[in-house]
Design an enzyme around this catalytic site. Sequence first.
Site, PDB file in Angstrom:
ATOM      1  N   SER A   1       0.852  -1.190   0.000  1.00 37.59           N
ATOM      2  CA  SER A   1       0.000   0.000   0.000  1.00 37.59           C
ATOM      3  C   SER A   1       0.885   1.235   0.000  1.00 37.59           C
ATOM      4  O   SER A   1       1.997   1.215   0.546  1.00 37.59           O
ATOM      5  CB  SER A   1      -0.888   0.026   1.246  1.00 37.59           C
TER       6      SER A   1
ATOM      7  N   TYR B   1      -2.162  -0.518  10.283  1.00 35.33           N
ATOM      8  CA  TYR B   1      -2.132  -0.933   8.876  1.00 35.33           C
ATOM      9  C   TYR B   1      -0.839  -0.471   8.210  1.00 35.33           C
ATOM     10  O   TYR B   1      -0.149  -1.257   7.549  1.00 35.33           O
ATOM     11  CB  TYR B   1      -3.346  -0.356   8.158  1.00 35.33           C
TER      12      TYR B   1
END
Length: 267
Positions: free
Chosen positions: A144, A157
């Site tokens: 990501s 995350y």
Amino acid sequence: MPRTDLTGKIVLVVGASSGIGRRFAELAAEAGAVVAITARRTELLDQIVAAQQALGHRCSAHPADATDAAAARDVVEQVIRLYGRIDLVLLNAGGAPALDLSTLTADAITGYMRTNYDVAVNYLVPVLTHMRERGTGTVAHTNSLAGWYAIPLAGPYSAAKAALRVLIDAYRIEYAASGIRFVAIFPGFVRTEATVGDGMPAPGEIDEDTAARHMLRAVTRATESYSFPWPLATLVGFGRLLPARARRAVLGQMLRIQQRSDEAEKQ
């Protein structure tokens, strides 16, 4: 740039029951790959297999909980028994809603780490054992853009994705002579079933079909890192060049603007 033909390749997609994992599996099958899919939701996997077989594509379902290392290893072994090898694995499991660190317990934080870090490692290790024996293969990981530095409301995350980014880099170094290629894929915000209403601001959000096509391009090109969409990827790249204090100030201001917007919507 040289491209890899997926025709006849055995592709294992982890986290394939929905979202970009599912769409990537469909596109890989369209490109001629033999696709093995895994996730927890058996019914959804079976629907995908039925749809792909109706199109004349070879596809098989291997339900498992990616947080269970033994179950992940079993899936890898099943695929190898069924097809004889794994040419490409896409490690695509994980995700998280907006997370306010002030409200999270230690268990919650480590839980999000497990569902974004462990799920990849649990498949990575047995697949690499197989690929190293063969002396060839491609490992692709859906990381990501949030994995490059701390993003507000995405602390656990971001931390998990950063850890995976570093781990994959370490494998690149230690496996340099193995014949195995590692591809890190860095998407921005992608609109999927899982992200609807998750509370995360999503500037530059793209749909899952567009994201999956970028991912297919990443694994079929001679590249080790692929980021998209380019406007957000460029902005994140610029942020990496800023001094840490300046970057935190910018991100902090963005967080405050979002918080004021959220408060206004509640009134």
